[in-house]
Every structure is written in structure tokens, then in C-alpha cells.
Design a protein around this motif. Structure first.
Motif, PDB file in Angstrom:
ATOM      1  N   GLY A 176       0.863  -1.182   0.000  1.00 15.09           N
ATOM      2  CA  GLY A 176       0.000   0.000   0.000  1.00 15.09           C
ATOM      3  C   GLY A 176       0.898   1.230   0.000  1.00 15.09           C
ATOM      4  N   SER A 177       0.417   2.337  -0.574  1.00 14.54           N
ATOM      5  CA  SER A 177       1.238   3.553  -0.641  1.00 14.54           C
ATOM      6  C   SER A 177       0.719   4.621   0.321  1.00 14.54           C
ATOM      7  CB  SER A 177       1.222   4.140  -2.057  1.00 14.54           C
ATOM      8  OG  SER A 177       1.594   3.161  -3.005  1.00 14.54           O
ATOM      9  N   ALA A 178       1.658   5.425   0.818  1.00 18.12           N
ATOM     10  CA  ALA A 178       1.309   6.452   1.807  1.00 18.12           C
ATOM     11  C   ALA A 178       2.068   7.741   1.522  1.00 18.12           C
ATOM     12  CB  ALA A 178       1.622   5.927   3.215  1.00 18.12           C
ATOM     13  N   PRO A 179       1.690   8.484   0.471  1.00 18.28           N
ATOM     14  CA  PRO A 179       0.684   8.199  -0.536  1.00 18.28           C
ATOM     15  C   PRO A 179       1.337   7.701  -1.817  1.00 18.28           C
ATOM     16  CG  PRO A 179       1.294  10.485  -0.711  1.00 18.28           C
ATOM     17  CD  PRO A 179       2.206   9.862   0.308  1.00 18.28           C
ATOM     18  N   ASN A 180       0.499   7.368  -2.831  1.00 21.18           N
ATOM     19  CA  ASN A 180       1.037   6.957  -4.138  1.00 21.18           C
ATOM     20  C   ASN A 180       1.487   8.191  -4.924  1.00 21.18           C
ATOM     21  OD1 ASN A 180      -1.252   8.031  -5.738  1.00 21.18           O
ATOM     22  ND2 ASN A 180      -2.385   6.445  -4.662  1.00 21.18           N
ATOM     23  N   TYR A 181       2.281   7.947  -5.966  1.00 20.25           N
ATOM     24  CA  TYR A 181       2.819   9.056  -6.746  1.00 20.25           C
ATOM     25  C   TYR A 181       1.818   9.635  -7.766  1.00 20.25           C
ATOM     26  CZ  TYR A 181       6.150  11.946  -9.198  1.00 20.25           C
ATOM     27  OH  TYR A 181       6.785  13.013  -9.752  1.00 20.25           O
ATOM     28  N   PRO A 182       1.044   8.789  -8.467  1.00 22.16           N
ATOM     29  CA  PRO A 182       0.172   9.376  -9.498  1.00 22.16           C
ATOM     30  C   PRO A 182      -0.908  10.323  -8.963  1.00 22.16           C
ATOM     31  CG  PRO A 182       0.440   7.012  -9.856  1.00 22.16           C
ATOM     32  CD  PRO A 182       1.042   7.310  -8.515  1.00 22.16           C
ATOM     33  N   PHE A 183      -1.535   9.986  -7.833  1.00 27.01           N
ATOM     34  CA  PHE A 183      -2.671  10.800  -7.348  1.00 27.01           C
ATOM     35  C   PHE A 183      -2.393  11.492  -6.017  1.00 27.01           C
ATOM     36  CE2 PHE A 183      -4.457   7.090  -9.645  1.00 27.01           C
ATOM     37  CZ  PHE A 183      -4.961   7.763 -10.745  1.00 27.01           C
ATOM     38  N   GLY A 184      -1.383  11.008  -5.283  1.00 26.35           N
ATOM     39  CA  GLY A 184      -1.117  11.579  -3.963  1.00 26.35           C
ATOM     40  C   GLY A 184      -2.121  11.135  -2.914  1.00 26.35           C
ATOM     41  N   THR A 185      -2.772   9.999  -3.146  1.00 22.48           N
ATOM     42  CA  THR A 185      -3.763   9.504  -2.170  1.00 22.48           C
ATOM     43  C   THR A 185      -3.162   8.380  -1.317  1.00 22.48           C
ATOM     44  OG1 THR A 185      -4.555   8.097  -3.967  1.00 22.48           O
ATOM     45  CG2 THR A 185      -5.886  10.032  -3.414  1.00 22.48           C
ATOM     46  N   PHE A 186      -3.652   8.305  -0.070  1.00 30.60           N
ATOM     47  CA  PHE A 186      -3.250   7.216   0.817  1.00 30.60           C
ATOM     48  C   PHE A 186      -4.122   5.994   0.552  1.00 30.60           C
ATOM     49  CE2 PHE A 186      -0.356   8.603   4.245  1.00 30.60           C
ATOM     50  CZ  PHE A 186      -0.138   9.902   3.801  1.00 30.60           C
ATOM     51  N   ASP A 187      -3.505   4.820   0.518  1.00 28.95           N
ATOM     52  CA  ASP A 187      -4.279   3.578   0.482  1.00 28.95           C
ATOM     53  C   ASP A 187      -4.739   3.268   1.901  1.00 28.95           C
ATOM     54  OD1 ASP A 187      -3.959   3.167  -2.265  1.00 28.95           O
ATOM     55  OD2 ASP A 187      -1.958   2.337  -1.964  1.00 28.95           O
ATOM     56  N   PRO A 188      -5.765   2.421   2.035  1.00 34.22           N
ATOM     57  CA  PRO A 188      -6.247   2.063   3.387  1.00 34.22           C
ATOM     58  C   PRO A 188      -5.274   1.079   4.047  1.00 34.22           C
ATOM     59  CG  PRO A 188      -7.528   0.914   1.709  1.00 34.22           C
ATOM     60  CD  PRO A 188      -6.570   1.805   0.974  1.00 34.22           C
ATOM     61  N   ILE A 189      -4.226   1.616   4.637  1.00 36.22           N
ATOM     62  CA  ILE A 189      -3.120   0.776   5.144  1.00 36.22           C
ATOM     63  C   ILE A 189      -3.600  -0.188   6.240  1.00 36.22           C
ATOM     64  CG2 ILE A 189      -0.875   0.833   6.327  1.00 36.22           C
ATOM     65  CD1 ILE A 189      -0.832   1.841   3.351  1.00 36.22           C
ATOM     66  N   ALA A 190      -4.446   0.309   7.172  1.00 37.06           N
ATOM     67  CA  ALA A 190      -4.871  -0.579   8.268  1.00 37.06           C
ATOM     68  C   ALA A 190      -5.629  -1.786   7.722  1.00 37.06           C
ATOM     69  CB  ALA A 190      -5.735   0.205   9.251  1.00 37.06           C
ATOM     70  N   GLU A 191      -6.467  -1.540   6.730  1.00 33.82           N
ATOM     71  CA  GLU A 191      -7.252  -2.633   6.145  1.00 33.82           C
ATOM     72  C   GLU A 191      -6.343  -3.613   5.396  1.00 33.82           C
ATOM     73  OE1 GLU A 191     -11.177  -2.650   3.282  1.00 33.82           O
ATOM     74  OE2 GLU A 191     -10.359  -0.737   3.915  1.00 33.82           O
ATOM     75  N   LEU A 192      -5.409  -3.076   4.629  1.00 34.31           N
ATOM     76  CA  LEU A 192      -4.492  -3.938   3.867  1.00 34.31           C
ATOM     77  C   LEU A 192      -3.589  -4.727   4.816  1.00 34.31           C
ATOM     78  CD1 LEU A 192      -3.409  -1.521   0.973  1.00 34.31           C
ATOM     79  CD2 LEU A 192      -5.060  -3.396   0.860  1.00 34.31           C
ATOM     80  N   ALA A 193      -3.129  -4.076   5.885  1.00 33.60           N
ATOM     81  CA  ALA A 193      -2.221  -4.752   6.820  1.00 33.60           C
ATOM     82  C   ALA A 193      -2.943  -5.883   7.552  1.00 33.60           C
ATOM     83  CB  ALA A 193      -1.660  -3.737   7.817  1.00 33.60           C
ATOM     84  N   ALA A 194      -4.222  -5.661   7.881  1.00 39.08           N
ATOM     85  CA  ALA A 194      -4.993  -6.723   8.543  1.00 39.08           C
ATOM     86  C   ALA A 194      -5.139  -7.917   7.603  1.00 39.08           C
ATOM     87  CB  ALA A 194      -6.361  -6.190   8.957  1.00 39.08           C
ATOM     88  N   LEU A 195      -5.366  -7.614   6.332  1.00 41.69           N
ATOM     89  CA  LEU A 195      -5.502  -8.670   5.326  1.00 41.69           C
ATOM     90  C   LEU A 195      -4.190  -9.449   5.184  1.00 41.69           C
ATOM     91  CD1 LEU A 195      -7.109  -9.892   2.920  1.00 41.69           C
ATOM     92  CD2 LEU A 195      -6.301  -7.953   1.533  1.00 41.69           C
ATOM     93  N   ALA A 196      -3.093  -8.718   5.126  1.00 44.98           N
ATOM     94  CA  ALA A 196      -1.780  -9.374   4.994  1.00 44.98           C
ATOM     95  C   ALA A 196      -1.512 -10.280   6.196  1.00 44.98           C
ATOM     96  CB  ALA A 196      -0.680  -8.312   4.870  1.00 44.98           C
ATOM     97  N   ALA A 197      -1.827  -9.773   7.391  1.00 46.55           N
ATOM     98  CA  ALA A 197      -1.577 -10.554   8.611  1.00 46.55           C
ATOM     99  C   ALA A 197      -2.411 -11.841   8.593  1.00 46.55           C
ATOM    100  CB  ALA A 197      -1.897  -9.716   9.838  1.00 46.55           C
ATOM    101  N   GLU A 198      -3.657 -11.697   8.177  1.00 44.26           N
ATOM    102  CA  GLU A 198      -4.561 -12.862   8.151  1.00 44.26           C
ATOM    103  C   GLU A 198      -4.037 -13.939   7.196  1.00 44.26           C
ATOM    104  OE1 GLU A 198      -8.660 -11.583   7.263  1.00 44.26           O
ATOM    105  OE2 GLU A 198      -8.641 -13.283   5.861  1.00 44.26           O
ATOM    106  N   ARG A 199      -3.425 -13.501   6.064  1.00 48.78           N
ATOM    107  CA  ARG A 199      -2.956 -14.471   5.058  1.00 48.78           C
ATOM    108  C   ARG A 199      -1.471 -14.815   5.212  1.00 48.78           C
ATOM    109  NH1 ARG A 199      -6.491 -13.999   0.326  1.00 48.78           N
ATOM    110  NH2 ARG A 199      -8.457 -13.276   1.169  1.00 48.78           N
ATOM    111  N   GLY A 200      -0.829 -14.273   6.215  1.00 43.54           N
ATOM    112  CA  GLY A 200       0.593 -14.579   6.420  1.00 43.54           C
ATOM    113  C   GLY A 200       1.518 -13.941   5.395  1.00 43.54           C
ATOM    114  N   ALA A 201       1.096 -12.810   4.795  1.00 44.08           N
ATOM    115  CA  ALA A 201       1.940 -12.127   3.801  1.00 44.08           C
ATOM    116  C   ALA A 201       2.681 -10.955   4.441  1.00 44.08           C
ATOM    117  CB  ALA A 201       1.083 -11.630   2.638  1.00 44.08           C
ATOM    118  N   TRP A 202       3.768 -10.562   3.837  1.00 46.46           N
ATOM    119  CA  TRP A 202       4.566  -9.395   4.257  1.00 46.46           C
ATOM    120  C   TRP A 202       3.809  -8.150   3.825  1.00 46.46           C
ATOM    121  CZ3 TRP A 202      10.005  -9.546   5.784  1.00 46.46           C
ATOM    122  CH2 TRP A 202      10.626  -8.298   5.819  1.00 46.46           C
ATOM    123  N   MET A 203       3.594  -7.201   4.733  1.00 49.82           N
ATOM    124  CA  MET A 203       2.900  -5.958   4.363  1.00 49.82           C
ATOM    125  C   MET A 203       3.915  -4.831   4.253  1.00 49.82           C
ATOM    126  SD  MET A 203       0.078  -4.293   3.763  1.00 49.82           S
ATOM    127  CE  MET A 203       0.127  -2.556   3.265  1.00 49.82           C
TER     128      MET A 203
END
Ligand SMILES: Cc1ncc(COP(=O)(O)O)c(C=O)c1O
Length: 414
Positions: free
Chosen positions: A174-201
């Protein structure tokens, strides 16, 4: 063809030639570009130059010889962890730039998945607004890239990203923020998903790391993206962007210092003894560390807040000015100092407006999807925000008056 001169040239002659060659470069000191550079004032410039010169030839690979460089690097990492949510277990690595920090994060994710799950060919799942340097890292590391369209708010779509993950997904980004739009991705939501699936966030805060915490302190609504968000494994944060240091300074921070081992290289397979490194570089410029350390200490929280205030003021002036010109709009949302503007009038071709500005000496960053003009503001733009709006207005008048030159969306976008 140029070859090494048979006899050396004098210092005066070389300095003069460098100045002459530079004469044709774009005028960043007067805000004529909003990409590639960061500048506050002459005092900070001198602080950086003096610190860099103090270590201009020292090699940061040789910390045995230069313990002072190790202490400076440790200070930079500790100050950054303090800013970016690092707890008592957190750690970090000083790198040459965002691309190296991201390369190391993806390498660590791959190595960890391989060791723990035996993943043969892993994949990384990321929003399609994530920087292309992830694709470069993936290509070198033998990882498959799964880019997922962002939502209508230009933020990562966590549900769609979850659907692209499988047993071979080694990392979520996830980006905080991304370069094209300057928007933040929902990091907390993505990190919870990564943790649940055992992926590196991995959180790409190359742009936001040293700006977002201060913009938040000014009262703007910036979501949590730091290392203490549950599930976040690592973060890239560039000191040579809004950390306001000269080039060659970024960090890969990890919530748990033990995870640094996944991007360590160590070998004894030659005659000269063991070699170990946490970066992709061998020899590393000591000057970059000293200048980053000096920039952070010179600015302090107060200086970074000043930078954040100047950037947000510049953005407000440019946004209001552009939207007062009939036929133009600024894309929303945008969370920090990156913004994109475009035309809403089909008779007004953004490519022609861009060409008219280019003709006046402004370096225009063309955006694709949607077709527009991209700005990445830094403190100096506060002084030139009104000039920029006036230039846009002149360009629009020229195009409405029949100016024909056009800059396509595929030209000079970066
Ligand atoms: C969001 C983001 N990530 C990563 C990078 C890559 O950083 P670097 O150019 O320092 O390698 C950039 C560069 O602009 C960026 O904007």
C-alpha cells in the motif's frame, strides 16, 4: 567520440565548463518544475553541502574504519523510527533511495516466504497506482506482479486485492501516498488482510514518510500508516524527498528488527574472508549519511512543520487558482502535496495547455488515466504558486486563441 584527455584540465576550467553545461538545465530554483527536487532555503542548502563535504570520500561500507558514520546512521534510523511508529523491536537500514528500499523489502518478503512456506514463484499484490519500481524489483527477484485497479477514490481496493491473493502471495503493498494521485491507500485494512494471510505488508511511504506526520499535526485528516499499525511489516521512507536531504538517502524500516535478516547477504565463498551487507550496494557514500543526519537535526520538528505548512499553502493557492479558470479542475481526493489538474471542457485540450506552458519554460509532468498535469510540490513552490497559476491562465488563453502545439500524455510523464 570523447576520450579521457591526454593531459589534465585545470580546476578553474572544469568549474567553468560545468557551470556552462548547467546553463541549459531547467530552473528549479524558481519553481519551474514540480518533480525531481526538494528545496527549502539557502541555510539548509549550506548545512547539507558542509555535512556532505565533511565525509565526501568516506565509504560507509567501512564502518570499522569510520565508527562515526555508524553513529550518524544509527541516529538517523532512531529519529525516523521515533517519527514513524517504531516500537522497541523496530529497526532499519539506510539505503540509496526509494527503489533500493523497495527492492530490499520485496527481496525480504520473497526470502521469508521461501523459507517458511517453500513458495517456489511468489507473487506480489499491489494497487495499480503503486510505483513502477515494484515491477522492476519483481522482475529481478523472479516474482509475479499482480496490479489491481484502484477504486473511484484513487485508493487501493482492499476487497479486489484480497481476491487476487493466493497461497503464493509473498507481499501486499500500500502507498502512503502513491505518486500518481497523492492519495493514501487504506493501510490498516491492507495490513490486517496481509496478517490474516501470512503475507509481508509493505507500506511505501517514500513520499509521505517525512511529510504526512507533520501535515497531520497541522490538523489535516491523514490516516494511520505507520509501523505500529497492526500487520505492517516494513516501510520505505525517503529522506531525500520530504526528509529534505540531498540525494542518496532513504530508509527501509521494519516493525521487527529480526526481519532485516531476510534481506541480508552473507558469503565466505572467496579468499578474502566473510562479506555481509543488508543493502544491494557495497561501497556507500558517507556524505549521504552525514547530510541526511545534518538535515534532520537542522530542521527539527519545527522545520519539518514549516515545510508541511508551506506545501499545504502552495497546494491551496494552486488549487483555488486553477479552479477559478473556466474549464479546469483539480482531481480529488489528494492528501499531501501531490495534485493532478485537468480540463473539463472538451474544447480545451490539456496536451495543448501543457505545450504552451512548456514553451514558457515550465517542466510539465503529464499524467495519463486520467489525462492531466501532475505536480509534486515542495516548500519552494509556496513562493511561486501565484506565478504558476498565472502561467496556467496564460496557457489556457493561448490555446483558446488557437495555439496548436501539443504535448501527448505519453511524453515526458516522469
Ligand atoms: C511513491 C514512490 N515510491 C517509490 C519511489 C522511488 O523512489 P526513488 O526515485 O528514490 O528510487 C518514488 C519516487 O518518486 C515514489 O514517488
Amino acid at each position: 567520440m570523447t576520450s579521457i584527455p591526454a593531459t589534465g584540465r585545470s580546476r578553474t576550467e572544469l568549474t567553468a565548463e560545468l557551470a556552462a553545461r548547467k546553463g541549459g538545465d531547467r530552473d528549479w530554483r524558481h519553481g519551474k518544475l514540480a518533480v525531481y527536487f526538494y528545496w527549502l532555503d539557502e541555510e539548509l542548502e549550506r548545512v547539507q553541502q558542509e555535512a556532505y563535504l565533511a565525509y565526501w570520500t568516506e565509504n560507509n561500507l567501512g564502518q570499522r574504519a569510520y565508527p562515526s558514520l555508524k553513529s550518524l546512521e544509527d541516529d538517523v534510523i532512531a529519529m525516523s523510527l521515533g517519527l514513524l511508529g517504531g516500537g522497541p523491536k523496530a529497526g532499519g537500514t539506510f539505503t540509496s533511495g526509494g527503489s533500493e528500499s523497495i527492492f530490499l523489502a520485496m527481496m525480504a518478503a520473497r526470502n521469508r516466504a521461501h523459507a517458511r512456506r517453500g513458495t517456489p514463484r511468489g507473487n506480489i499484490v499491489l494497487p495499480d497506482s503503486a510505483h513502477l519500481t515494484f515491477d522492476r524489483a519483481a522482475e529481478a527477484l523472479g516474482l509475479e506482479v499482480r496490479r489491481v485497479p484502484v477504486g473511484p477514490d484513487f485508493r487501493a481496493d482492499a476487497v479486489a486485492m484480497a481476491a487476487r491473493m493466493d497461497g503464493d502471495t509473498v507481499a501486499l503493498v500500500g502507498s502512503a501516498p502513491n505518486y500518481p494521485f497523492g492519495t493514501f491507500d487504506p493501510i490498516a485494512e491492507l495490513a490486517a488482510l496481509a496478517a490474516e494471510r501470512g503475507a509481508w505488508m509493505h507500506v511505501d511511504a517514500c513520499v509521505g514518510g517525512f511529510l504526512a506526520p507533520y501535515v497531520r499535526r497541522l490538523g489535516h485528516d491523514i490516516p494511520r500508516f505507520e509501523l505500529d499499525v497492526p500487520g505492517v511489516t516494513s516501510m520505505s521512507a525517503d529522506i531525500h524527498k520530504h526528509g529534505m536531504a540531498p540525494k542518496g538517502a532513504s530508509l527501509l524500516l521494519v516493525a521487527d528488527a529480526a526481519d532485516r535478516e531476510w534481506h541480508k547477504f552473507e558469503s565466505r565463498a572467496w579468499q578474502r574472508g566473510p562479506y555481509a551487507a543488508y543493502t544491494t550496494q557495497g561501497t556507500r557514500p558517507g556524505g549521504a549519511v552525514a547530510a541526511a543526519w545534518a538535515s534532520m537535526n537542522h530542521l527539527g520538528d519545527e522545520g519539518y512543520l514549516r515545510c508541511a505548512r508551506l506545501i499545504m499553502e502552495a497546494k491551496a493557492i494552486i488549487t483555488a487558482g486553477i479552479e477559478a479558470i473556466p474549464g479546469l479542475e483539480v482531481l480529488r481526493p489528494n492528501d499531501l502535496g501531490i495534485l493532478v489538474w485537468r480540463t473539463t471542457d472538451p474544447a480545451l485540450d490539456i496536451g495543448k495547455v501543457a505545450a504552451a506552458m512548456d514553451a514558457e519554460g515550465w517542466l510539465v509532468g503529464r499524467q495519463q488515466q486520467p489525462d492531466g498535469v501532475h505536480l509534486h510540490l515542495n516548500p519552494i513552490h509556496r513562493h511561486y504558486a501565484e506565478d504558476y497559476v498565472a502561467a496556467v491562465s496564460r496557457a489556457v488563453t493561448a490555446v483558446r486563441g488557437g495555439a496548436a502545439a501539443r504535448m501527448g500524455a505519453n511524453e515526458r510523464t516522469y
